[in-house]
Scaffold this active site. Structure first.
Site, short mmCIF file in Angstrom:
data_model
loop_
_atom_site.label_atom_id
_atom_site.label_comp_id
_atom_site.label_asym_id
_atom_site.label_seq_id
_atom_site.Cartn_x
_atom_site.Cartn_y
_atom_site.Cartn_z
N SER A 199 0.89 -1.14 -0.06
CA SER A 199 0.02 0.11 0.07
C SER A 199 0.85 1.33 -0.13
CB SER A 199 -1.02 0.07 1.14
OG SER A 199 -0.07 -0.08 2.42
N SER A 200 2.07 1.09 0.56
CA SER A 200 3.01 2.59 0.59
C SER A 200 3.47 2.59 -0.59
CB SER A 200 4.04 2.29 1.52
OG SER A 200 4.05 1.15 2.56
N GLU A 202 10.67 6.78 0.89
CA GLU A 202 10.56 5.58 1.92
C GLU A 202 11.80 5.45 2.64
OE1 GLU A 202 7.81 2.84 0.87
OE2 GLU A 202 8.29 1.38 2.27
N TYR A 207 13.45 -6.64 9.51
CA TYR A 207 13.72 -6.11 8.11
C TYR A 207 15.18 -5.43 8.06
CZ TYR A 207 13.17 -4.91 3.13
OH TYR A 207 13.08 -4.77 1.80
N ASP A 247 8.57 -2.94 -5.03
CA ASP A 247 7.21 -2.33 -4.99
C ASP A 247 7.10 -1.21 -5.86
OD1 ASP A 247 7.29 -4.23 -3.10
OD2 ASP A 247 7.07 -3.18 -1.54
C1 GLA Z 1 9.02 -5.22 1.59
C2 GLA Z 1 9.86 -4.38 0.77
C3 GLA Z 1 10.35 -4.79 -0.63
C4 GLA Z 1 10.91 -6.20 -0.62
C5 GLA Z 1 10.00 -7.31 0.25
C6 GLA Z 1 10.57 -8.44 0.56
O1 GLA Z 1 7.83 -5.48 0.63
O2 GLA Z 1 9.03 -3.11 0.66
O3 GLA Z 1 11.38 -3.95 -1.16
O4 GLA Z 1 12.16 -6.02 0.13
O5 GLA Z 1 9.84 -6.65 1.56
O6 GLA Z 1 10.71 -9.09 -0.54
#
Ligand code: GLA
Length: 393
Positions: A124-125, A155, A216, A167
């Site tokens: 969504s972002s 971001e 992450y 994304d």
């Molecule tokens: C999130 C991040 C992406 C990618 C995925 C994992 O969605 O925004 O850039 O790293 O995690 O594949």
């Protein structure tokens, strides 16, 4: 509908134009983008829409239909905006990055309406960033190739999430009726057709564990540590993308355990993307499904970004007749699974997975049909979805 909402909010709809950017589901290639590897996402019908018209007061106004909140700033000061740590940091961050990249930020009224469920791992972002970027750019000429990078910069630098490029890239460049194979180093995209007789469904676990954010960042650091180890053996290794399966096997026994498992996930996942694309071209659904399950197991055990809810959804899905494969999709620690189904079995799948998940976790999962949609663009009056930007090759 969005025009009506705009009129209600701002008392006018003169000169309003509407821009759309889709969310995505990633078929395979997870946590490979920031390692400059390969990903294979599909853009969704679920999208973020931004209605926009010039404003006479020198300010940029943003209003969110979902949050019922607004923010405004002087357009001329877009380059110096501070984060305020809510949803409005996405449009503000995009305005700042565009401004700093030399684009004009004109005073505008913006109204945001998104159908991408927040926190679901369906991006969504990125949909919000890309749709706002198109609205803010309005009639300016821009380089479509720079757009994903500028939105990602918003971001990373403004919102503070160290995400990869997948994304934003797929939101800009997705092709209708195809998945998009992205080389995250060269930023080349290639449309990959999917077999006719399948359906893709995303199942939302409806959970988002707090651990996700810090984990992450930690994974990006662990991958950087892994690169240091491999570089000692082969100085040409600049990212895990450069590690071959042969090099991985040779070096793995001497790599610290956790770092080694992280590296193994990334190297093998890149390999799986390649194999999946080949299988898709041959319409080998069994193989595609197998690779999805292997990907999930690797994310669960080697990369450790899954959770009990996602594991349960995957285990349950692959036990249902007509399901070729399933895996978590997106960053992990909650959000959605992506499921590859024989066309025609989706009704039974919905019923079974909903009942099982309700019984185990007391939660009703939302389920979305994923029809590969085109990338971002302006909606014309007919509200027909336009063709996205040409693919970089
Ligand atoms: C999130 C991040 C992406 C990618 C995925 C994992 O969605 O925004 O850039 O790293 O995690 O594949």
């Amino acid at each position: 509908m969005i025009r009506e909402a705009f009129r209600r909010q701002y008392g006018t709809d003169q000169g309003v134009r509407v821009f759309r950017a889709p969310g995505r589901v990633n078929l395979i290639g997870e946590h490979t983008d920031y390692n400059l590897g390969f990903v294979l996402p599909v853009a969704l019908d679920l999208a973020c829409y931004v209605a926009a018209t010039p404003s006479p007061d020198g300010r940029v106004h943003v209003y969110s239909e979902e949050k019922h909140e607004s923010r405004e700033w002087l357009a001329a000061e877009s380059g110096a905006l501070p984060p305020v740590h809510n949803w409005s940091d996405y449009p503000a961050g995009v305005a700042r990055e565009l401004f700093r990249a030399g684009y004009a930020i004109e005073p505008q009224l913006l109204l945001i309406h998104s159908t991408v469920p927040e926190g679901s791992g369906l991006s969504s972002s990125a949909a919000l960033e890309v749709s706002c970027a198109l609205a803010l750019l309005r009639d300016q000429k821009f380089d479509a190739l720079r757009l994903p990078e500028l939105c990602r910069a918003a971001e990373v630098a403004f919102v503070g999430t160290p995400c990869g490029i997948m994304d934003q890239f797929v939101s800009v460049f997705a092709r209708p009726n195809a998945a998009l194979l992205i080389d995250c180093r060269t930023l080349e995209g290639q449309a990959v057709g999917l077999p006719q007789n399948v359906e893709i469904l995303a199942v939302n676990s409806m959970v988002k564990h707090a651990l996700g954010q810090s984990a992450y960042k930690q994974r990006t650091e662990e991958c950087a540590a892994a690169v240091d180890v491999f570089r000692q053996i082969d100085p040409a290794v600049a990212s895990l993308r450069d590690v071959s399966v042969a090099l991985l096997e040779k070096v793995l026994p001497s790599v610290p355990h956790v770092i080694g498992r992280r590296a193994r996930h990334v190297v093998m996942e890149n390999e799986r993307v390649r194999l999946f694309v080949n299988a898709s071209c041959r319409a080998d659904l069994e193989r595609m499904g197998q690779l999805m399950v292997e990907s999930h197991l690797s994310l669960q055990h080697d990369y450790e970004v899954s959770c009990a809810e996602l594991d349960f959804l995957v285990d349950t899905a692959i036990g249902i007749e007509g399901v070729f494969g399933a895996r978590m999709t997106g960053g992990g620690f909650g959000g959605c699974t992506v499921n590859l189904l024989q066309r025609g079995v989706s009704e039974r799948f919905r019923l079974e997975i909903t009942a099982e998940y309700q019984q185990r976790f007391g939660i009703t999962p939302q389920i979305y049909e994923c029809h590969p949609a085109p990338g971002a663009g302006e909606l014309k009056n007919s509200e027909k979805i336009p063709d996205p930007a040409p693919l970089p090759r």
